[in-house]
Design an enzyme around this catalytic site. Structure first.
Site, short mmCIF file in Angstrom:
data_model
loop_
_atom_site.label_atom_id
_atom_site.label_comp_id
_atom_site.label_asym_id
_atom_site.label_seq_id
_atom_site.Cartn_x
_atom_site.Cartn_y
_atom_site.Cartn_z
N LYS A 64 0.87 -1.18 0.00
CA LYS A 64 0.00 0.00 0.00
C LYS A 64 0.91 1.23 0.00
CE LYS A 64 -4.22 1.76 0.21
NZ LYS A 64 -5.09 1.71 -0.99
N ASP B 123 -2.34 -12.37 5.06
CA ASP B 123 -3.37 -13.10 5.79
C ASP B 123 -4.72 -12.96 5.07
OD1 ASP B 123 -4.83 -14.43 7.70
OD2 ASP B 123 -4.58 -12.93 9.27
N ASP C 240 -6.62 -15.96 2.38
CA ASP C 240 -7.95 -16.51 2.64
C ASP C 240 -8.89 -16.23 1.46
OD1 ASP C 240 -7.26 -17.57 5.04
OD2 ASP C 240 -8.40 -16.20 6.28
#
Length: 369
Positions: free
Chosen positions: A190, A246, A250
């Site tokens: 980012k 993370d 997922d």
């Protein structure tokens, strides 16, 4: 000194003991292993008051590999910051063993294409690897609360970023061996907002200079989240810091239609033991019912054999056996519930819902044949 590999087994909570028992049965069918079973997670909180004892950590550090089932459950959920939580054991294990790299392969099984929430043509050809940094970032930074204000600090050093970047580039090279596609790394950050991300991009770009054969692409994390569902087959290796990795891993896992199919490996320095575990949680609602899906744990065993013991042939045998069993139509309830019904076709087997024991027996049968 024994040449038999010693594996510390951490069944954990919920369905953990069931799927780990199936996995040790699978391993025993492939050779001789020494299993050292220990408590970690909620079961350790119940027994010792903490999720990970020093004794268990030392046993894991001295093993050849660690196999984990799952930890957690509503029994131990709390908002008390001073109360022990099962997840603390997992974080402590990663930090204590120096496991800085989490590898999560995402390759939908051909037999489960209909289980994905995305259209078949969207996920066709998807075969990617998420490399997540595990021991730095916001999960390990300073955090606290004062009155109605709270803070969580994200910190990274150039050395931490460099080692995970090299892990990703090396993985891309290995995946390209014997393949027609060129190796590619997509780095997630980012950098338009966060200073840690600007450092991340600078260091990853610098590392790329040592891998001229590997293509490097940078994506902002919000854009990456969109691209993962719009063009997943275009990704090869994705490398990301702890929090971003993370979340994205997922998201990528759902391309397969079920978290019950996703394995993972957490690795540290060369020669150090790795931690191998399924991505899914402890599913306490189905614990003890004999219906837990053991396939992600089997595929984690395959990663253990490949990355921990250098037994790539045995790893491939497990992966092929899992695909073969699914192609025969066998499904645990989590897979059967998510599969889109297809019209009857010649040579397409009907789905048969089975439990943990039946699925394990079927995979062992394929290995035996």
């Amino acid at each position: 000194m024994s040449d038999v590999p010693r594996i510390v087994v951490l069944p954990g909570d919920g369905i953990g003991p069931e799927i780990v028992a199936a996995a040790t049965e699978l391993l025993s069918s492939l050779g001789e292993f020494e299993f050292d079973e220990r408590l970690m997670g909620g079961c350790s909180i119940d027994a010792h008051g903490i999720a990970l004892t020093d004794e268990v950590l030392e046993a894991c550090k001295g093993a050849d590999a660690v196999l984990l089932g799952a930890v957690g459950g509503p029994k131990w959920d709390t908002t008390d910051p001073d109360a022990p939580r099962p997840e603390q054991g997992l974080l402590g294990l990663r930090k204590g063993m120096g496991l800085y790299a989490n590898l999560r392969p995402v390759r939908p099984s051909p037999a489960l294409v209909g289980a994905s929430p995305l259209r078949e043509e969207r996920i066709a050809g998807t075969d990617l690897l998420v490399v997540r940094e595990l021991t730095g970032g916001i999960y390990f930074g300073d955090s606290g609360r004062q009155g109605d204000a709270a803070h969580d600090t994200c910190e990274y050093t150039a050395a931490e970023i460099e080692r995970i970047a090299r892990t990703a580039f090396e993985a891309a090279r290995r995946r390209a061996e014997g393949s027609s596609h060129p190796p590619k790394v997509t780095s997630i950050d980012k950098a338009n907002v966060m200073e840690t991300s600007r450092l991340w991009r600078e260091v990853v770009t610098g590392v790329a200079a040592d891998y001229s054969d590997v293509e490097l692409d940078h994506l902002l994390v919000d854009n990456a989240a969109m691209q993962l569902v719009s063009r997943p087959a275009d990704f090869d290796v994705i490398v990301a810091e702890n929090l971003f990795g993370d979340i994205l891993s997922d998201e990528a896992a759902m391309l397969t239609g079920s978290l019950g199919m996703l394995p993972s490996a957490s690795l540290g320095a060369a020669g150090a033991p790795g931690l191998f575990e399924p991505v899914h949680g402890s599913a306490p609602d189905i614990a003890g019912h004999g219906v837990a899906n053991p396939l992600a744990t089997f595929l984690s065993v395959a990663m253990m054999l490949r990355h921990g013991f250098g037994r790539a042939q045995d790893a491939a045998r497990i992966e092929e056996a899992v695909d073969a069993v699914l192609a025969r139509g066998l499904r645990t309830p989590d897979l059967a519930a998510g599969t889109v019904a297809q019209p009857p076709m010649v040579d397409v087997p009907a789905e048969v819902e089975v439990g943990t024991a039946e699925m394990t027996s079927a995979v062992l049968g394929e290995l035996g044949s």
